[in-house]
Design a protein around this motif. Structure first.
Motif, PDB file in Angstrom:
ATOM      1  N   ILE A  15      38.774  17.503  18.507  1.00 18.66           N
ATOM      2  CA  ILE A  15      39.540  16.451  19.166  1.00 18.66           C
ATOM      3  C   ILE A  15      39.691  16.717  20.659  1.00 18.66           C
ATOM      4  CG2 ILE A  15      41.826  15.380  19.310  1.00 18.66           C
ATOM      5  CD1 ILE A  15      42.071  15.870  16.284  1.00 18.66           C
ATOM      6  N   SER A  16      39.973  17.964  21.008  1.00 17.51           N
ATOM      7  CA  SER A  16      40.299  18.283  22.401  1.00 17.51           C
ATOM      8  C   SER A  16      39.134  18.841  23.191  1.00 17.51           C
ATOM      9  CB  SER A  16      41.441  19.306  22.432  1.00 17.51           C
ATOM     10  OG  SER A  16      41.010  20.528  21.849  1.00 17.51           O
ATOM     11  N   GLY A  17      38.082  19.263  22.521  1.00 18.12           N
ATOM     12  CA  GLY A  17      36.982  19.907  23.224  1.00 18.12           C
ATOM     13  C   GLY A  17      37.310  21.324  23.647  1.00 18.12           C
ATOM     14  N   ARG A  18      38.322  21.930  23.024  1.00 19.40           N
ATOM     15  CA  ARG A  18      38.753  23.283  23.354  1.00 19.40           C
ATOM     16  C   ARG A  18      38.569  24.215  22.168  1.00 19.40           C
ATOM     17  NH1 ARG A  18      44.771  22.941  25.415  1.00 19.40           N
ATOM     18  NH2 ARG A  18      44.473  25.186  25.132  1.00 19.40           N
ATOM     19  N   THR A  19      38.564  25.525  22.470  1.00 26.24           N
ATOM     20  CA  THR A  19      38.462  26.535  21.405  1.00 26.24           C
ATOM     21  C   THR A  19      39.797  27.225  21.152  1.00 26.24           C
ATOM     22  OG1 THR A  19      37.835  28.248  23.005  1.00 26.24           O
ATOM     23  CG2 THR A  19      36.045  26.986  21.956  1.00 26.24           C
ATOM     24  N   TYR A  20      40.785  26.985  21.998  1.00 31.50           N
ATOM     25  CA  TYR A  20      42.106  27.607  21.887  1.00 31.50           C
ATOM     26  C   TYR A  20      42.013  29.130  21.875  1.00 31.50           C
ATOM     27  CZ  TYR A  20      43.703  22.917  21.239  1.00 31.50           C
ATOM     28  OH  TYR A  20      43.964  21.584  21.453  1.00 31.50           O
ATOM     29  N   THR A  21      41.131  29.636  22.714  1.00 31.44           N
ATOM     30  CA  THR A  21      41.031  31.074  22.975  1.00 31.44           C
ATOM     31  C   THR A  21      40.901  31.270  24.482  1.00 31.44           C
ATOM     32  OG1 THR A  21      38.623  31.036  22.729  1.00 31.44           O
ATOM     33  CG2 THR A  21      39.919  31.632  20.776  1.00 31.44           C
ATOM     34  N   ALA A  43      52.848  30.362  21.902  1.00 33.75           N
ATOM     35  CA  ALA A  43      53.563  29.105  21.673  1.00 33.75           C
ATOM     36  C   ALA A  43      52.585  27.945  21.550  1.00 33.75           C
ATOM     37  CB  ALA A  43      54.545  28.845  22.817  1.00 33.75           C
ATOM     38  N   GLY A  44      51.414  28.088  22.169  1.00 38.67           N
ATOM     39  CA  GLY A  44      50.400  27.044  22.072  1.00 38.67           C
ATOM     40  C   GLY A  44      49.338  27.353  21.047  1.00 38.67           C
ATOM     41  N   ARG A  45      49.579  28.345  20.190  1.00 45.47           N
ATOM     42  CA  ARG A  45      48.627  28.766  19.160  1.00 45.47           C
ATOM     43  C   ARG A  45      47.273  29.124  19.785  1.00 45.47           C
ATOM     44  NH1 ARG A  45      53.053  27.868  17.191  1.00 45.47           N
ATOM     45  NH2 ARG A  45      53.481  27.116  15.065  1.00 45.47           N
ATOM     46  N   ILE A  46      47.344  29.831  20.920  1.00 46.27           N
ATOM     47  CA  ILE A  46      46.130  30.229  21.630  1.00 46.27           C
ATOM     48  C   ILE A  46      45.898  31.718  21.420  1.00 46.27           C
ATOM     49  CG2 ILE A  46      45.041  30.434  23.906  1.00 46.27           C
ATOM     50  CD1 ILE A  46      46.677  28.024  24.789  1.00 46.27           C
ATOM     51  N   HIS A  89      29.133  41.582  32.199  1.00 45.69           N
ATOM     52  CA  HIS A  89      28.732  41.460  30.789  1.00 45.69           C
ATOM     53  C   HIS A  89      29.829  40.769  29.978  1.00 45.69           C
ATOM     54  CE1 HIS A  89      27.507  42.466  26.718  1.00 45.69           C
ATOM     55  NE2 HIS A  89      28.676  43.078  26.552  1.00 45.69           N
ATOM     56  N   HIS A  90      31.068  41.230  30.135  1.00 46.27           N
ATOM     57  CA  HIS A  90      32.174  40.620  29.389  1.00 46.27           C
ATOM     58  C   HIS A  90      32.330  39.153  29.764  1.00 46.27           C
ATOM     59  CE1 HIS A  90      33.479  44.115  27.280  1.00 46.27           C
ATOM     60  NE2 HIS A  90      33.841  44.785  28.361  1.00 46.27           N
ATOM     61  N   LEU A  91      32.138  38.847  31.027  1.00 52.49           N
ATOM     62  CA  LEU A  91      32.278  37.466  31.485  1.00 52.49           C
ATOM     63  C   LEU A  91      31.241  36.570  30.809  1.00 52.49           C
ATOM     64  CD1 LEU A  91      33.705  35.485  33.355  1.00 52.49           C
ATOM     65  CD2 LEU A  91      32.140  36.178  35.178  1.00 52.49           C
ATOM     66  N   ARG A  92      30.000  37.036  30.722  1.00 53.84           N
ATOM     67  CA  ARG A  92      28.957  36.251  30.058  1.00 53.84           C
ATOM     68  C   ARG A  92      29.285  36.023  28.586  1.00 53.84           C
ATOM     69  NH1 ARG A  92      25.523  39.577  33.251  1.00 53.84           N
ATOM     70  NH2 ARG A  92      25.218  40.964  31.464  1.00 53.84           N
ATOM     71  N   VAL A  93      29.785  37.075  27.924  1.00 56.94           N
ATOM     72  CA  VAL A  93      30.122  36.967  26.499  1.00 56.94           C
ATOM     73  C   VAL A  93      31.258  35.974  26.296  1.00 56.94           C
ATOM     74  CG1 VAL A  93      31.069  38.207  24.518  1.00 56.94           C
ATOM     75  CG2 VAL A  93      29.291  39.275  25.927  1.00 56.94           C
ATOM     76  N   LEU A  94      32.283  36.055  27.130  1.00 62.52           N
ATOM     77  CA  LEU A  94      33.426  35.149  26.995  1.00 62.52           C
ATOM     78  C   LEU A  94      33.017  33.702  27.212  1.00 62.52           C
ATOM     79  CD1 LEU A  94      36.172  37.201  28.869  1.00 62.52           C
ATOM     80  CD2 LEU A  94      36.083  36.740  26.413  1.00 62.52           C
ATOM     81  N   LEU A  95      32.222  33.447  28.236  1.00 59.50           N
ATOM     82  CA  LEU A  95      31.794  32.079  28.503  1.00 59.50           C
ATOM     83  C   LEU A  95      30.893  31.555  27.391  1.00 59.50           C
ATOM     84  CD1 LEU A  95      31.096  32.318  32.347  1.00 59.50           C
ATOM     85  CD2 LEU A  95      33.058  31.263  31.204  1.00 59.50           C
ATOM     86  N   ALA A  96      30.090  32.440  26.788  1.00 61.44           N
ATOM     87  CA  ALA A  96      29.235  32.014  25.682  1.00 61.44           C
ATOM     88  C   ALA A  96      30.064  31.609  24.469  1.00 61.44           C
ATOM     89  CB  ALA A  96      28.268  33.140  25.309  1.00 61.44           C
ATOM     90  N   ARG A  97      31.262  32.169  24.355  1.00 58.15           N
ATOM     91  CA  ARG A  97      32.148  31.820  23.234  1.00 58.15           C
ATOM     92  C   ARG A  97      33.007  30.596  23.562  1.00 58.15           C
ATOM     93  NH1 ARG A  97      34.259  37.106  20.070  1.00 58.15           N
ATOM     94  NH2 ARG A  97      35.021  35.389  18.780  1.00 58.15           N
ATOM     95  N   ARG A  98      32.753  29.972  24.688  1.00 60.19           N
ATOM     96  CA  ARG A  98      33.398  28.727  25.085  1.00 60.19           C
ATOM     97  C   ARG A  98      34.926  28.864  25.146  1.00 60.19           C
ATOM     98  NH1 ARG A  98      33.096  24.798  21.733  1.00 60.19           N
ATOM     99  NH2 ARG A  98      33.263  23.179  23.317  1.00 60.19           N
ATOM    100  N   ILE A  99      35.369  29.989  25.718  1.00 58.18           N
ATOM    101  CA  ILE A  99      36.808  30.169  25.900  1.00 58.18           C
ATOM    102  C   ILE A  99      37.338  29.094  26.844  1.00 58.18           C
ATOM    103  CG2 ILE A  99      36.903  32.629  25.413  1.00 58.18           C
ATOM    104  CD1 ILE A  99      36.891  32.610  28.720  1.00 58.18           C
ATOM    105  N   ASP A 100      38.662  28.887  26.814  1.00 56.14           N
ATOM    106  CA  ASP A 100      39.279  27.842  27.639  1.00 56.14           C
ATOM    107  C   ASP A 100      39.676  28.327  29.022  1.00 56.14           C
ATOM    108  OD1 ASP A 100      39.084  26.001  25.531  1.00 56.14           O
ATOM    109  OD2 ASP A 100      40.961  26.724  24.663  1.00 56.14           O
TER     110      ASP A 100
END
Length: 356
Positions: free
Chosen positions: A78-84, A110-113, A129-140
């Motif tokens: 619905i939101s296009g977010r991963t809530y991470t 409080a936002g279930r994130i 490296h961590h930045l690439r991994v996080l962005l690949a997981r579509r974090i918010d």
């Protein structure tokens, strides 16, 4: 006598009972129990929108009482977010990043994130490296938590998610950063010593090139100048963030200023070393020499003999505010610039009045 319920109708019950009898609670059930709209429930659970704290809390309590668990998949679709969100830290020991993380988790929870923690160990390649991994997981979004207070280069871009920096501010003024107000913290420490009757105050701190040491020393000198007092020994004693340096510096300090009656230290570790050296020399704390540290690191401050007066940087609040700024940015309301949060003076036995 009231009419009997129609055939097949369910008897009335307390709020939430119908939801429980049907099975899994819905967002409509939460809205009804909290007395708000479905949209308000969504904003409260997602950590978005401008809601009064009381309203948000009422929604969270209603969701908890009903056992409401929104589907992460549905929320994402619905939101296009991963809530991470990612929390990237350069503090491998965790001395500073752990309280920041806990404060951020309190706000994000409080936002279930959910929070994904990545330790770069101060290495730029590991950070990328961590930045690439996080962005690949579509974090918010990302919180970058440092262990110094000096400016750092921003994360390499272009980035597709908002970023907030905690402790170490970004060098780019367009970024959002949250830092402790070291200037005010040092001012409170020295002002406390002056108000306690001390007039020959020295300052022992960390490396001369370290941002925190520079800022705290400058603030201490300003307060003394405003009070018309000289700095005992005539100079700031720069060195290392260690107990060993505190012990060494105290001996150097007393050779130059044997009448010193107070020492403001740039960290609790340094103050612990100063306290040990004073005790070895037969100087009583606080009767002969008052002592104030910085950080409110409980391992050092409460084990010091006597317990140490110190400045608390409120790292939990730092993490909470960084998380709130990040959630606002995720919700479409980004902010820029450095926000300095108040520090707090924690008074213990080491800084009592002079023995008159």
């Amino acid at each position: 006598m009231p009419p009997a319920p129609a055939s097949g109708a369910a008897p009335a019950g307390p709020p939430g009972a119908a939801a429980g009898s049907r099975g899994r609670a819905t967002i409509t059930d939460v809205a009804a129990l909290a007395g708000v709209s479905r949209g308000t429930v969504s904003k409260a659970l997602n950590g978005t929108g401008r809601l009064r704290p009381q309203t948000r809390q009422r929604v969270l309590e209603a969701a908890e009482s009903l056992g409401f668990q929104p589907s992460p998949l549905a929320r994402g679709l619905i939101s296009g977010r991963t809530y991470t969100v990612g929390l990237v830290t350069t503090d491998s020991i965790g001395r500073f990043s752990a309280p920041v993380l806990l404060g951020a988790e309190d706000a994000l929870g409080a936002g279930r994130i959910s929070v994904l923690l990545c330790d770069t160990r101060g290495d730029a390649i590991r950070e990328q490296h961590h930045l690439r991994v996080l962005l690949a997981r579509r974090i918010d979004g990302i919180i970058v938590a440092g262990h110094h207070t000096g400016p750092r280069p921003p994360l390499p871009g272009p980035l597709t998610v908002p970023v907030v920096y905690a402790m170490d501010p970004s060098e780019d003024p367009r970024d959002a950063s949250v830092v402790p107000d070291d200037t005010a913290g040092a001012r409170a420490a020295v002002r406390h010593l002056i108000d306690s009757g001390r007039r020959r105050i020295a300052h022992v701190t960390g490396p001369e090139q370290h941002h925190a040491a520079i800022v705290r020393a400058a603030s201490a000198l300003t307060v003394l100048r405003e009070a018309g007092l000289p700095l005992a020994s005539g100079r700031v004693h720069f060195g290392e963030w260690s107990e060993a340096w505190g012990r060494q510096a105290l001996h150097t300090l007393l050779r130059a200023a044997p009448d010193c009656d107070a020492v403001f230290c740039g960290s609790d570790q340094i103050a612990r070393g100063v306290a040990d050296a004073l005790r070895d020399l037969g100087r009583r704390v606080p009767q002969d020499v008052a002592l104030v540290g910085y950080d409110n690191w409980s391992v050092m401050a409460t084990a010091c003999r006597p317990p140490l007066t110190t400045v608390d940087m409120n790292l939990g609040e730092l993490g909470r505010v960084a998380a709130l700024r990040l959630m606002e940015a995720i919700g479409g309301r980004p902010s820029t610039g450095v926000r300095a949060l108040p520090c707090r003076l924690v008074i213990r036995e080491s800084s009592g009045p002079a023995d008159l």
